[in-house]
Design a protein around this motif. Sequence first.
Motif, PDB file in Angstrom:
ATOM      1  N   LEU A 145      -6.006   4.698  25.937  1.00  7.01           N
ATOM      2  CA  LEU A 145      -4.153   4.803  27.312  1.00  7.01           C
ATOM      3  C   LEU A 145      -3.828   3.421  27.707  1.00  7.01           C
ATOM      4  O   LEU A 145      -4.513   2.596  27.231  1.00  7.01           O
ATOM      5  CB  LEU A 145      -4.241   5.121  28.230  1.00  7.01           C
ATOM      6  N   ALA A 146      -2.403   3.894  26.791  1.00  6.56           N
ATOM      7  CA  ALA A 146      -1.883   2.644  27.220  1.00  6.56           C
ATOM      8  C   ALA A 146      -0.326   2.563  27.089  1.00  6.56           C
ATOM      9  O   ALA A 146       0.552   3.493  26.866  1.00  6.56           O
ATOM     10  CB  ALA A 146      -1.921   1.095  24.970  1.00  6.56           C
ATOM     11  N   LEU A 147       0.132   1.769  28.349  1.00  6.95           N
ATOM     12  CA  LEU A 147       1.881   1.869  28.127  1.00  6.95           C
ATOM     13  C   LEU A 147       2.632   0.658  27.554  1.00  6.95           C
ATOM     14  O   LEU A 147       2.143  -0.271  27.351  1.00  6.95           O
ATOM     15  CB  LEU A 147       1.460   1.322  30.270  1.00  6.95           C
ATOM     16  N   TYR A 192       7.440   4.479  27.009  1.00  6.15           N
ATOM     17  CA  TYR A 192       6.507   5.332  26.407  1.00  6.15           C
ATOM     18  C   TYR A 192       4.834   4.998  27.146  1.00  6.15           C
ATOM     19  O   TYR A 192       4.737   3.004  27.229  1.00  6.15           O
ATOM     20  CB  TYR A 192       6.854   4.747  25.227  1.00  6.15           C
ATOM     21  N   ILE A 193       3.873   6.177  26.366  1.00  4.22           N
ATOM     22  CA  ILE A 193       2.781   6.400  26.827  1.00  4.22           C
ATOM     23  C   ILE A 193       1.865   6.548  25.771  1.00  4.22           C
ATOM     24  O   ILE A 193       2.252   7.323  24.999  1.00  4.22           O
ATOM     25  CB  ILE A 193       2.220   6.608  28.127  1.00  4.22           C
ATOM     26  N   TYR A 194       0.952   5.957  25.306  1.00  2.54           N
ATOM     27  CA  TYR A 194       0.661   6.270  24.300  1.00  2.54           C
ATOM     28  C   TYR A 194      -1.216   6.670  24.607  1.00  2.54           C
ATOM     29  O   TYR A 194      -1.554   5.729  25.360  1.00  2.54           O
ATOM     30  CB  TYR A 194       0.241   4.514  23.124  1.00  2.54           C
ATOM     31  N   PHE A 240      -1.975  -3.031  24.573  1.00  2.00           N
ATOM     32  CA  PHE A 240      -1.146  -4.051  23.913  1.00  2.00           C
ATOM     33  C   PHE A 240      -1.136  -5.587  23.586  1.00  2.00           C
ATOM     34  O   PHE A 240      -2.105  -5.958  24.877  1.00  2.00           O
ATOM     35  CB  PHE A 240       0.350  -3.675  24.292  1.00  2.00           C
ATOM     36  N   GLY A 241      -1.257  -6.453  23.380  1.00  2.00           N
ATOM     37  CA  GLY A 241      -1.130  -7.509  23.005  1.00  2.00           C
ATOM     38  C   GLY A 241       0.202  -8.156  23.068  1.00  2.00           C
ATOM     39  O   GLY A 241       1.104  -8.153  23.229  1.00  2.00           O
ATOM     40  N   ASP A 242       0.098  -9.705  23.147  1.00  2.00           N
ATOM     41  CA  ASP A 242       1.149 -10.646  23.510  1.00  2.00           C
ATOM     42  C   ASP A 242       2.293 -10.596  22.409  1.00  2.00           C
ATOM     43  O   ASP A 242       3.092 -11.052  22.682  1.00  2.00           O
ATOM     44  CB  ASP A 242       0.921 -12.347  24.123  1.00  2.00           C
ATOM     45  N   VAL A 278     -10.143   6.488  32.255  1.00  2.00           N
ATOM     46  CA  VAL A 278      -9.291   4.778  31.282  1.00  2.00           C
ATOM     47  C   VAL A 278      -8.542   4.703  32.763  1.00  2.00           C
ATOM     48  O   VAL A 278      -7.700   5.688  33.035  1.00  2.00           O
ATOM     49  CB  VAL A 278      -8.529   4.412  29.919  1.00  2.00           C
ATOM     50  N   PHE A 279      -8.077   3.644  33.384  1.00  2.00           N
ATOM     51  CA  PHE A 279      -6.305   2.886  34.121  1.00  2.00           C
ATOM     52  C   PHE A 279      -5.448   2.428  34.036  1.00  2.00           C
ATOM     53  O   PHE A 279      -6.024   1.710  33.112  1.00  2.00           O
ATOM     54  CB  PHE A 279      -7.370   3.597  35.282  1.00  2.00           C
TER      55      PHE A 279
END
Length: 309
Positions: free
Chosen positions: A144-146, A159-161, A238-240, A92-93
């Motif tokens: 992974l999500a920011l 934060y990074i999840y 993440f959603g809007d 993932v990126f």
Amino acid sequence: MKNYFHKETFGSVLLFIRSKSFNIRSVIVIFGSLLLFGAFPYFSGQGPGLTLQDHGTIGPYANLAFPDEANIDLSISHRIAYPNLIFNSPIVFKTVPNQNRIILAQLDGEIYWFDDDETTLTKNLLVDLTDEVGVVHDGGFLGLALHPDFNAAVNPKNYIYVYYTSKNSAGQNSPPVGSHTGQGCNWSESRNEYQGNSLILERFEVNPTNLSFILGSKTNLFDIRMYGTTHYGGGMDFGDDGFLYLTLGDQASWRRAQNMTDNLNGGALRIDVDKDPTKSHAPIRKNKMLVMLANLQGLIIGSQTTILF
């Protein structure tokens, strides 16, 4: 009291029954034939009303009327975007908000960042999670999500999840790759396929200037028992609306995905990571009977809408 039947009388009764049965069958055959031939014009496009040739468009391709050819330029080819960089099983990126940088994670748990420049020669280790990530069958580092406010000018939340499968209770990458044991209605439950692994959702903080891991910032958000050898999900973004969306697989037990009371498997989670009381609420479980997510690993938020794909 005794009943007496004369042979002639009994024979007459049988003959009557046979004749009536024949008449009923004849009427059914004739009536069915009339219905069949009467309906023929509707299916041949000759009659009024709804026909196969004149039904209108229900929706884009909803009537299964697909074009014979797609309007695609087949001359388009791919190329290696960053030819000077080598990764081991990149999974993932994500692009860094307000920066010309990319964060990339490998299946083994190593997370790197590098400049979004195709001539770049350098990849930088952001954090190494290989001691925690279990590269198990159908598992490993999965998502992974920011945070949406990562590197924001006002009130940044850097934060990074991350979401991954852990090693087993002995610290091993087990169940190992290639050890698929099967799946079914209650497969991994009835066989108690549990070796001490977990499905982990964590958060850690990063310095947005040099993208370095801040020691002591790691926080565990949930720890779910991992069963079986397959179907752990991993689509995350993440959603809007500011919520974190994460998909979980059924862990090889289809019945588990339909259980609305005792687990979260086989569903899509919508998490308020900010614990904002103005938009958050107590957990709501929606029925999954019609849509079972066996192993949804990819998740994309539409660029023009808030629809999840």
